[in-house]
Design a protein around this motif. Structure first.
Motif, PDB file in Angstrom:
ATOM      1  N   LEU B 201       0.850  -1.196   0.000  1.00  0.00           N
ATOM      2  CA  LEU B 201       0.000   0.000   0.000  1.00  0.00           C
ATOM      3  C   LEU B 201       0.880   1.239   0.000  1.00  0.00           C
ATOM      4  CD1 LEU B 201      -2.882  -0.596   2.598  1.00  0.00           C
ATOM      5  CD2 LEU B 201      -2.864  -1.048   0.139  1.00  0.00           C
ATOM      6  N   ILE B 202       0.461   2.214  -0.792  1.00  0.00           N
ATOM      7  CA  ILE B 202       1.119   3.516  -0.737  1.00  0.00           C
ATOM      8  C   ILE B 202       0.063   4.538  -0.335  1.00  0.00           C
ATOM      9  CG2 ILE B 202       2.375   5.299  -2.018  1.00  0.00           C
ATOM     10  CD1 ILE B 202       3.340   3.106  -3.928  1.00  0.00           C
ATOM     11  N   ILE B 203       0.355   5.263   0.716  1.00  0.00           N
ATOM     12  CA  ILE B 203      -0.561   6.311   1.159  1.00  0.00           C
ATOM     13  C   ILE B 203       0.120   7.627   0.809  1.00  0.00           C
ATOM     14  CG2 ILE B 203      -1.738   7.316   3.144  1.00  0.00           C
ATOM     15  CD1 ILE B 203      -1.133   4.322   4.337  1.00  0.00           C
ATOM     16  N   ALA B 204      -0.492   8.338  -0.122  1.00  0.00           N
ATOM     17  CA  ALA B 204       0.240   9.465  -0.699  1.00  0.00           C
ATOM     18  C   ALA B 204      -0.569  10.760  -0.641  1.00  0.00           C
ATOM     19  CB  ALA B 204       0.602   9.147  -2.152  1.00  0.00           C
ATOM     20  N   ARG B 205       0.204  11.826  -0.567  1.00  0.00           N
ATOM     21  CA  ARG B 205      -0.381  13.159  -0.645  1.00  0.00           C
ATOM     22  C   ARG B 205       0.707  14.122  -1.083  1.00  0.00           C
ATOM     23  NH1 ARG B 205      -1.441  18.062   0.537  1.00  0.00           N
ATOM     24  NH2 ARG B 205      -3.489  18.803   1.202  1.00  0.00           N
ATOM     25  N   GLY B 206       0.304  15.127  -1.803  1.00  0.00           N
ATOM     26  CA  GLY B 206       1.261  16.133  -2.238  1.00  0.00           C
ATOM     27  C   GLY B 206       1.640  17.046  -1.086  1.00  0.00           C
ATOM     28  N   GLY B 207       2.510  17.971  -1.405  1.00  0.00           N
ATOM     29  CA  GLY B 207       3.021  18.876  -0.372  1.00  0.00           C
ATOM     30  C   GLY B 207       1.952  19.842   0.121  1.00  0.00           C
ATOM     31  N   GLY B 208       2.177  20.437   1.291  1.00  0.00           N
ATOM     32  CA  GLY B 208       1.242  21.398   1.851  1.00  0.00           C
ATOM     33  C   GLY B 208       1.745  21.820   3.217  1.00  0.00           C
ATOM     34  N   SER B 209       0.957  22.685   3.851  1.00  0.00           N
ATOM     35  CA  SER B 209       1.350  23.145   5.178  1.00  0.00           C
ATOM     36  C   SER B 209       1.101  22.029   6.174  1.00  0.00           C
ATOM     37  CB  SER B 209       0.514  24.365   5.560  1.00  0.00           C
ATOM     38  OG  SER B 209      -0.828  23.949   5.711  1.00  0.00           O
ATOM     39  N   LEU B 210       1.568  22.245   7.366  1.00  0.00           N
ATOM     40  CA  LEU B 210       1.373  21.245   8.413  1.00  0.00           C
ATOM     41  C   LEU B 210      -0.113  20.949   8.608  1.00  0.00           C
ATOM     42  CD1 LEU B 210       2.592  19.495  10.645  1.00  0.00           C
ATOM     43  CD2 LEU B 210       2.488  21.477  12.147  1.00  0.00           C
ATOM     44  N   GLU B 211      -0.884  22.015   8.528  1.00  0.00           N
ATOM     45  CA  GLU B 211      -2.333  21.845   8.679  1.00  0.00           C
ATOM     46  C   GLU B 211      -2.905  21.041   7.523  1.00  0.00           C
ATOM     47  OE1 GLU B 211      -0.637  24.563   8.949  1.00  0.00           O
ATOM     48  OE2 GLU B 211      -1.276  25.763  10.650  1.00  0.00           O
ATOM     49  N   ASP B 212      -2.373  21.329   6.312  1.00  0.00           N
ATOM     50  CA  ASP B 212      -2.857  20.606   5.141  1.00  0.00           C
ATOM     51  C   ASP B 212      -2.609  19.102   5.284  1.00  0.00           C
ATOM     52  OD1 ASP B 212      -3.573  22.996   4.001  1.00  0.00           O
ATOM     53  OD2 ASP B 212      -1.741  23.163   2.784  1.00  0.00           O
ATOM     54  N   LEU B 213      -1.476  18.806   5.913  1.00  0.00           N
ATOM     55  CA  LEU B 213      -1.091  17.399   6.022  1.00  0.00           C
ATOM     56  C   LEU B 213      -1.637  16.754   7.291  1.00  0.00           C
ATOM     57  CD1 LEU B 213       2.693  17.675   4.996  1.00  0.00           C
ATOM     58  CD2 LEU B 213       0.716  17.363   3.511  1.00  0.00           C
ATOM     59  N   THR B 232       3.196  -1.013   4.151  1.00  0.00           N
ATOM     60  CA  THR B 232       2.767   0.321   3.723  1.00  0.00           C
ATOM     61  C   THR B 232       3.969   1.225   3.484  1.00  0.00           C
ATOM     62  OG1 THR B 232       2.577   0.853   6.054  1.00  0.00           O
ATOM     63  CG2 THR B 232       0.548   0.302   4.916  1.00  0.00           C
ATOM     64  N   ILE B 233       3.797   2.098   2.509  1.00  0.00           N
ATOM     65  CA  ILE B 233       4.777   3.168   2.318  1.00  0.00           C
ATOM     66  C   ILE B 233       4.014   4.480   2.477  1.00  0.00           C
ATOM     67  CG2 ILE B 233       6.353   4.323   0.709  1.00  0.00           C
ATOM     68  CD1 ILE B 233       6.804   1.661  -0.687  1.00  0.00           C
ATOM     69  N   SER B 234       4.503   5.320   3.354  1.00  0.00           N
ATOM     70  CA  SER B 234       3.888   6.635   3.493  1.00  0.00           C
ATOM     71  C   SER B 234       4.630   7.611   2.599  1.00  0.00           C
ATOM     72  CB  SER B 234       3.947   7.096   4.951  1.00  0.00           C
ATOM     73  OG  SER B 234       5.286   7.355   5.301  1.00  0.00           O
ATOM     74  N   ALA B 235       3.863   8.407   1.888  1.00  0.00           N
ATOM     75  CA  ALA B 235       4.472   9.366   0.959  1.00  0.00           C
ATOM     76  C   ALA B 235       3.673  10.655   1.075  1.00  0.00           C
ATOM     77  CB  ALA B 235       4.436   8.813  -0.461  1.00  0.00           C
ATOM     78  N   ILE B 236       3.934  11.374   2.149  1.00  0.00           N
ATOM     79  CA  ILE B 236       3.136  12.555   2.470  1.00  0.00           C
ATOM     80  C   ILE B 236       3.972  13.814   2.287  1.00  0.00           C
ATOM     81  CG2 ILE B 236       1.586  13.613   4.171  1.00  0.00           C
ATOM     82  CD1 ILE B 236       0.865  10.687   3.526  1.00  0.00           C
ATOM     83  N   GLY B 237       3.541  14.667   1.397  1.00  0.00           N
ATOM     84  CA  GLY B 237       4.169  15.978   1.238  1.00  0.00           C
ATOM     85  C   GLY B 237       5.562  15.887   0.654  1.00  0.00           C
ATOM     86  N   HIS B 238       6.394  16.836   1.061  1.00  0.00           N
ATOM     87  CA  HIS B 238       7.755  16.900   0.534  1.00  0.00           C
ATOM     88  C   HIS B 238       8.730  16.270   1.513  1.00  0.00           C
ATOM     89  CE1 HIS B 238       6.261  19.221  -2.742  1.00  0.00           C
ATOM     90  NE2 HIS B 238       5.840  20.203  -1.952  1.00  0.00           N
ATOM     91  N   GLU B 239       9.948  16.305   1.100  1.00  0.00           N
ATOM     92  CA  GLU B 239      10.988  15.638   1.878  1.00  0.00           C
ATOM     93  C   GLU B 239      11.064  16.157   3.309  1.00  0.00           C
ATOM     94  OE1 GLU B 239      14.484  15.076  -0.290  1.00  0.00           O
ATOM     95  OE2 GLU B 239      15.285  13.703   1.226  1.00  0.00           O
ATOM     96  N   THR B 240      10.823  17.471   3.488  1.00  0.00           N
ATOM     97  CA  THR B 240      10.981  18.072   4.821  1.00  0.00           C
ATOM     98  C   THR B 240       9.755  17.859   5.699  1.00  0.00           C
ATOM     99  OG1 THR B 240      10.245  20.118   3.801  1.00  0.00           O
ATOM    100  CG2 THR B 240      12.608  19.869   4.137  1.00  0.00           C
ATOM    101  N   ASP B 241       8.662  17.450   5.079  1.00  0.00           N
ATOM    102  CA  ASP B 241       7.454  17.237   5.879  1.00  0.00           C
ATOM    103  C   ASP B 241       7.501  15.876   6.553  1.00  0.00           C
ATOM    104  OD1 ASP B 241       6.434  19.633   4.891  1.00  0.00           O
ATOM    105  OD2 ASP B 241       5.686  18.632   3.092  1.00  0.00           O
ATOM    106  N   THR B 242       7.200  15.890   7.825  1.00  0.00           N
ATOM    107  CA  THR B 242       7.128  14.615   8.540  1.00  0.00           C
ATOM    108  C   THR B 242       5.786  14.530   9.236  1.00  0.00           C
ATOM    109  OG1 THR B 242       9.500  14.620   8.905  1.00  0.00           O
ATOM    110  CG2 THR B 242       8.201  13.170  10.287  1.00  0.00           C
TER     111      THR B 242
END
Lengths: 82, 460
Positions: B201-213, B232-242
């Protein structure tokens, strides 16, 4: 091992076993009969891997929940912006 | 407020306003962006808080600020608490800030950190929970928004590397109800029949603010990911977003496309690898076969040499065998012959005794016959013959015919002249008596003859 159905192996398992067989064969220490068996096993593993490699077709389906709550698959245009 | 004709002084009005403001919004929690900071020589900080449409003056006294961890800077989004008050002298209102924290992120991060600690304490982020990502998944389930660049980029990347069967479970990734949709998708994938159930499973989302994520920090989502039986692989936002989803997932990808790269190997590389392995095992087996063939032919050579030697031995053996059998049969026949001879010669002792008796009888009869013949039948004849013979052999008969017999003084017969010459005296026997004679030594013994000496003898 040689009788194990390779069809159930994942690509990784198959290729690992294949590499193991190649190493064995390259060492040349196993008796001929075993070497032939290993070779046959290797051929079957290779075919298995090839099939796995050939099964490379992108097919994308979207899951939607039907009225009775069951998920159902429907085609999804994968690259709509192209 | 109803219209009043009562005349107010400016101060009165200012006080009324002050009162209204302080009553209605005396102590507030205010969020806004800091701008126009001015640090007064007294140490107090004057600044403004603003959002898109409004701005309010703010002041932080030196004394209160000294307790703050945060150093206010222009551009910071902050949440402040403080009293709103007016400054009648300038027709201004302002907020006197008591405390200040980074807004949004700051507040959320605090919540986030608390939640992270809590869930970590439950063990949801333990390494031991994390499932292994398959090397080459058969089917990949993707949970993300069906629209937008994220799903498109991921499918592109999958197609480039190793096209697979992809199941997309559309879910809102932001806003009201998004967390529940993501949770339902994670659980829904696990509930699919085995034939179409994804193995990744890949759970993905594009980049955004902390609130967006924020959806991916919601507890329901974290728990669903942590409890998921599919890797599962999490793929949320950009590299700096955790997000907390990254902690719960089997693996964190910095971006959705990176998740696609983690999900599948590069097919062309695998094809090359397989070709290389195939080549290697063919070579290896060929080497093995060649080696064995060499060994075999060496052995064959040795074997044929041995067989050759054996052939020689066999010939010798059969030769010797033949000879042996010949010898044996020859010996056998010889022995048989000898045996038959021996058998023929073998006479029973009684028979032999009979023969001997017979022989004895014959001998006895012969003896008697012979004896009678020789000694009894012609005894007279024989006696007469014998005495005649005896008579004729007597030397006296010889003497009668004129011969003499000469004896030495020692009574030895002298039969030669040589012997005679060595005598001085001899005795001469005649048939009728004897006489003595003296020997004269002749001059030439070689010429001396019996006749001459006798002649001499006679002359005396």
């Amino acid at each position: 091992m040689a009788n194990q159905n390779s069809a159930k192996l994942s690509f990784e398992e198959a290729i690992q076993e294949l590499e193991g067989i190649v190493r064995q064969l390259e060492e040349g220490k196993i008796p001929l009969e075993e070497a032939v068996t290993a070779y046959e096993r290797g051929v079957s593993l290779r075919q298995h891997c090839e099939i796995k490699l050939q099964e490379a077709k992108l097919r994308v389906e979207k899951i939607s929940i039907s009225s009775n709550g069951e998920p159902k698959l429907e085609p999804f245009s994968p690259l709509p912006e192209e | 407020m109803s219209f009043s004709s009562h005349e107010l002084s400016v101060s009165e009005l200012s006080l009324i306003i002050k009162g209204l403001i302080e009553q209605n919004c005396g102590y507030v929690c205010l969020r806004g962006e800091i701008s126009g900071t001015k640090k007064h020589s007294s140490g107090h900080l004057y600044f403004r808080l603003k959002d898109q449409d409004a701005v309010i003056d703010a002041v932080a006294w030196r004394g209160t600020m000294s307790n703050w961890a945060l150093k206010p800077e222009d551009g910071m989004e902050v949440v402040c608490t403080g009293r709103v008050t007016t400054y009648p002298g300038g027709s201004r209102y302002q907020i006197i800030v008591d405390s200040m924290q980074l807004a949004g992120q700051g507040a959320l991060l605090k919540v986030l950190e608390e939640r992270r600690r809590k869930l970590a304490a439950e063990g949801l982020f333990d390494e031991s929970r994390k499932l292994l990502i398959p090397f080459l998944p058969e089917r990949i389930g993707i949970i993300t928004s069906p629209t937008g660049a994220v799903i498109r980029d991921m499918l592109h990347r999958l197609n480039d590397r190793f096209p697979r069967h992809v199941l997309l479970w559309p879910a809102a990734v932001q806003g009201q109800g998004a967390a529940e949709q993501v949770e339902a998708a994670i659980k829904g994938f696990q509930a699919l029949p085995e034939t179409i159930k994804p193995d990744l499973l890949i759970i993905a989302r594009g980049g955004g603010s902390l609130e967006d994520l924020w959806v991916f920090n919601e507890e329901v989502v974290i728990r669903a990911i942590a409890e998921c039986s599919i890797p599962t692989i999490s793929a949320i936002g950009h590299e700096t977003d955790t997000t907390l989803a990254d902690f719960a997932a089997s693996k964190r990808a910095p971006t959705p496309t990176a998740a696609a790269e983690m999900a599948v190997p590069v097919r062309t590389q695998l094809v090359l690898k397989l070709q290389e392995i195939t080549a290697r095992y063919s070579v290896a087996l060929n080497n093995k076969l060649q080696h064995l063939q060499q060994t075999l032919s060496n052995s064959y050579g040795q074997l044929s040499r041995i067989i050759h030697t054996l052939d020689g031995k066999m010939i010798k053996l059969s030769d010797w065998g033949e000879r042996l059998s010949l010898i044996i049969s020859s010996i056998m026949s010889t022995k048989a012959h000898m045996l038959s001879i021996a058998r023929s010669k073998l006479i029973h002792p009684t028979h032999r005794l009979d023969i001997l008796h017979h022989k004895l009888d014959i001998l006895n009869r012969d003896m008697i016959t012979c004896f009678a013949q020789k000694y009894l039948i012609n005894p007279t004849n024989r006696m007469g013959l014998l005495s005649q013979l005896l008579e004729s052999l007597s030397y006296k008969k010889v003497l009668e015919r004129g011969f003499a017999h000469i004896l030495s003084s020692s009574q030895q017969t002298i039969s030669s002249a040589t012997t005679c010459k060595m005598q001085s005296f001899v005795t001469i026997n005649f048939h009728d008596g004897n006489c003595k004679a003296q020997i004269l030594a002749p001059k030439k013994p070689s010429e001396a003859s019996n006749k001459k000496s006798q002649g001499t003898l006679f002359e005396e």
